[in-house]
Design an enzyme around this catalytic site. Structure first.
Site, PDB file in Angstrom:
ATOM      1  N   GLY A   1       0.794  -1.222   0.000  1.00  0.00           N
ATOM      2  CA  GLY A   1       0.000   0.000   0.000  1.00  0.00           C
ATOM      3  C   GLY A   1       0.825   1.270   0.000  1.00  0.00           C
TER       4      GLY A   1
ATOM      5  N   ARG B   1      -5.929  -8.041  14.589  1.00  0.00           N
ATOM      6  CA  ARG B   1      -5.168  -8.107  15.845  1.00  0.00           C
ATOM      7  C   ARG B   1      -5.203  -9.504  16.441  1.00  0.00           C
ATOM      8  NH1 ARG B   1      -5.225  -2.833  19.812  1.00  0.00           N
ATOM      9  NH2 ARG B   1      -4.576  -1.279  18.269  1.00  0.00           N
TER      10      ARG B   1
ATOM     11  N   GLY C   1       0.157   5.452   2.862  1.00  0.00           N
ATOM     12  CA  GLY C   1       1.357   4.740   2.446  1.00  0.00           C
ATOM     13  C   GLY C   1       2.386   5.633   1.789  1.00  0.00           C
TER      14      GLY C   1
ATOM     15  N   LYS D   1     -10.416  -4.768  11.871  1.00  0.00           N
ATOM     16  CA  LYS D   1      -9.107  -4.560  12.508  1.00  0.00           C
ATOM     17  C   LYS D   1      -8.967  -5.440  13.755  1.00  0.00           C
ATOM     18  CE  LYS D   1      -7.796   0.053  10.908  1.00  0.00           C
ATOM     19  NZ  LYS D   1      -7.383   1.417  11.320  1.00  0.00           N
TER      20      LYS D   1
ATOM     21  N   THR E   1       1.641   3.335  -2.250  1.00  0.00           N
ATOM     22  CA  THR E   1       1.194   4.459  -3.080  1.00  0.00           C
ATOM     23  C   THR E   1      -0.212   4.909  -2.701  1.00  0.00           C
ATOM     24  OG1 THR E   1       0.321   3.010  -4.820  1.00  0.00           O
ATOM     25  CG2 THR E   1       2.630   3.710  -5.009  1.00  0.00           C
ATOM     26  N   GLY E   2      -0.716   4.434  -1.554  1.00  0.00           N
ATOM     27  CA  GLY E   2      -2.034   4.821  -1.091  1.00  0.00           C
ATOM     28  C   GLY E   2      -2.007   6.084  -0.250  1.00  0.00           C
TER      29      GLY E   2
END
Length: 326
Positions: A11, A137, A17, A133, A13-14
């Site tokens: 990522g 985790r 990122g 998320k 180029t996000g």
């Protein structure tokens, strides 16, 4: 403890990122190898950006993030994986983590955590935007060989679309700062404290976590650029746009909760954004102690610097993005 010397970034180029890779490049002397994993579509659609990264010494690995063989190949010679994938790919990190745990040379994984603390309190486990998320985790904590670092940053203090210092078009009532029209919508009475991190500082703080591998091992690092209120942000926007008072309105927390409920019931794509703004406005970014000092107290941006950058982004958009990449 193993150092983080050979890094692979997903990522890069996000949205965030880009900032992560640029800050890592500023500290590239601390690394033996810096690589990014990207798709052939990205190589074609962002050819100028990719060329700049190559010129700076970044190794560009092209493949499909959902192809196990492509990922395994990219993992060779890497000791640290940094993920900056967007929300649409958050849950796919479970597979990236599984493969990393099976790769002997990889010892550290930074999942795409940057943002709201998904374990801030007992109520966090029930928040809809947190569910993917939380699965990530859980998966990384169950690994046998892989260490991790969760970099918890709070909301981004930037002017890019939808972010906190933006006009927030389409959802202005949930909070906005519009430089062109000099209008703002503040949450509550404007005096609610929120801890922010600029995206550039996300990169700086992640770089610091990489260079303090023992301190950051198997921890959720709570970091920030600054803590402020909507009223103080507005004052700075007014100061930097000529001193003229902006037109201001307010959205109460009760109204924000009503809009949130309605958005989820109607499957509105903005429901996640509204929920996060409610979390931020009700103390979900505040702690008794932050971890900036534990990772060397890297220099972070001030409120004034963040507002100046947000104004630039709002007024100049793509030109400002290209300036940041060189």
């Amino acid at each position: 403890m193993s150092d983080c010397k050979n890094v692979l970034i997903f990522g890069a180029t996000g949205l965030v990122g880009r900032h992560i890779i640029q800050q890592i490049l500023k500290g590239k002397n601390a690394f033996d190898r810096i690589a990014i994993f990207t798709s052939s579509d990205t190589v074609n659609s962002k050819s100028e950006e990719i060329a700049i990264l190559k010129d700076q010494g970044v190794e560009v690995l092209v493949g499909n993030i959902t192809d196990e063989n492509d990922v395994k190949k990219a993992y060779q010679g890497v000791d640290t994986v940094i993920s900056a994938v967007g929300r649409n790919m958050i849950e796919h990190q479970v597979e990236l983590i599984r493969l990393a745990d099976q790769t002997p040379n990889i010892h550290r994984f930074f999942p795409s955590e940057y943002g709201t603390d998904i374990e801030h309190g007992p109520e966090s486990s029930g928040e809809k935007p947190h569910q993917r998320k939380l699965k990530v985790r859980a998966s990384i904590r169950s690994c046998k060989n892989l260490d991790y670092t969760f970099l918890v940053t709070g909301p981004y203090a930037d002017g890019d679309p939808v972010l906190y210092l933006s006009p927030n078009h389409g959802a202005t009532v949930t909070g906005s700062f519009d430089v062109r029209t000099k209008t703002a919508v503040l949450l509550g009475s404007g005096d609610l404290k929120i801890a922010f991190t600029t995206m550039a500082d996300v990169g700086k703080l992640l770089l610091a976590a990489l260079t303090y591998p023992d301190v950051s091992r198997n921890k959720a690092l709570k970091v920030k650029s600054f803590t402020t209120t909507d009223a103080d942000l507005l004052e700075e926007f007014e100061k930097q746009t000529g001193g003229e008072k902006w037109k201001v309105s307010y959205t109460s927390i009760e109204e924000l909760k009503r809009l949130e409920k309605e958005a989820w019931e109607m499957a509105n794509p903005l429901a996640t954004v509204i929920t996060l703004r409610r979390i931020w406005a009700t103390g979900g970014t505040l702690y008794d102690k932050w971890d900036n000092e534990a990772i060397g107290s890297p220099a972070v941006q001030s409120l004034a610097e963040a507002v100046a950058a947000a104004i630039d982004v709002q007024l100049h958009g793509e030109r400002e993005l290209k300036r940041k990449l060189v």
